[in-house]
Design a protein around this motif. Structure first.
Motif, short mmCIF file in Angstrom:
data_model
loop_
_atom_site.label_atom_id
_atom_site.label_comp_id
_atom_site.label_asym_id
_atom_site.label_seq_id
_atom_site.Cartn_x
_atom_site.Cartn_y
_atom_site.Cartn_z
N THR A 132 0.59 -1.34 0.16
CA THR A 132 -0.13 0.16 -0.18
C THR A 132 0.47 1.01 -0.17
O THR A 132 0.76 2.46 -0.17
N ALA A 133 1.90 1.86 1.10
CA ALA A 133 2.80 2.35 0.75
C ALA A 133 3.58 2.49 -0.55
O ALA A 133 4.10 3.56 -0.78
N GLU A 134 3.57 1.70 -1.44
CA GLU A 134 4.45 2.14 -2.47
C GLU A 134 3.01 2.22 -4.15
O GLU A 134 3.68 2.93 -4.33
N THR A 135 2.35 2.35 -3.99
CA THR A 135 0.94 2.23 -4.50
C THR A 135 0.84 3.99 -4.14
O THR A 135 0.91 4.90 -5.18
N TRP A 136 0.85 3.77 -3.22
CA TRP A 136 0.84 5.45 -2.22
C TRP A 136 2.18 6.87 -2.76
O TRP A 136 1.85 7.45 -3.36
N ARG A 137 3.10 5.49 -2.88
CA ARG A 137 4.39 6.37 -3.63
C ARG A 137 3.87 6.82 -5.27
O ARG A 137 4.32 7.72 -5.57
N ASP A 138 3.79 5.89 -5.63
CA ASP A 138 3.47 6.43 -7.21
C ASP A 138 2.57 7.14 -7.32
O ASP A 138 1.89 8.25 -8.42
N GLY A 139 1.61 7.65 -6.96
CA GLY A 139 1.26 9.25 -6.71
C GLY A 139 -0.33 8.15 -7.73
O GLY A 139 -0.81 7.62 -8.39
N PRO A 140 -0.65 9.48 -7.53
CA PRO A 140 -2.66 9.05 -8.08
C PRO A 140 -2.58 8.27 -9.75
O PRO A 140 -3.27 8.53 -10.10
N GLU A 141 -1.95 8.92 -10.48
CA GLU A 141 -2.12 8.92 -11.80
C GLU A 141 -0.69 7.51 -12.16
O GLU A 141 -1.37 7.24 -13.65
N SER A 142 -0.70 6.46 -10.94
CA SER A 142 0.25 5.25 -11.63
C SER A 142 -2.07 4.46 -11.38
O SER A 142 -2.28 4.95 -11.51
#
Length: 63
Positions: free
Chosen positions: A50-60
């Motif tokens: 989840t943390a990695e997904t958040w770091r990728d940002g909303p455009e991911s």
């Protein structure tokens, strides 16, 4: 010098209390989600993902 050390101790105590409060809130969320008794490794893996997904940002696309 003595006054400065006393203020540093107070500042550290305030920071420690704030950190502890944040940790208790997160623990409460884990309990509300019914994950308190789950495997800790699986829980950590899910949180890291989840943390990695958040770091990728909303455009991911993963977001």
């Amino acid at each position: 010098m003595k006054l400065r050390k006393e203020q540093e101790r107070k500042d550290k105590a305030i920071a420690r209390k704030a950190r502890n409060h944040a940790l208790f809130k997160v623990g409460g969320l884990v309990e509300l989600a019914g994950l308190l008794e789950s495997d800790k490794g699986a829980l950590l893996g899910g949180l890291l993902e989840t943390a990695e997904t958040w770091r990728d940002g909303p455009e991911s696309p993963r977001f």
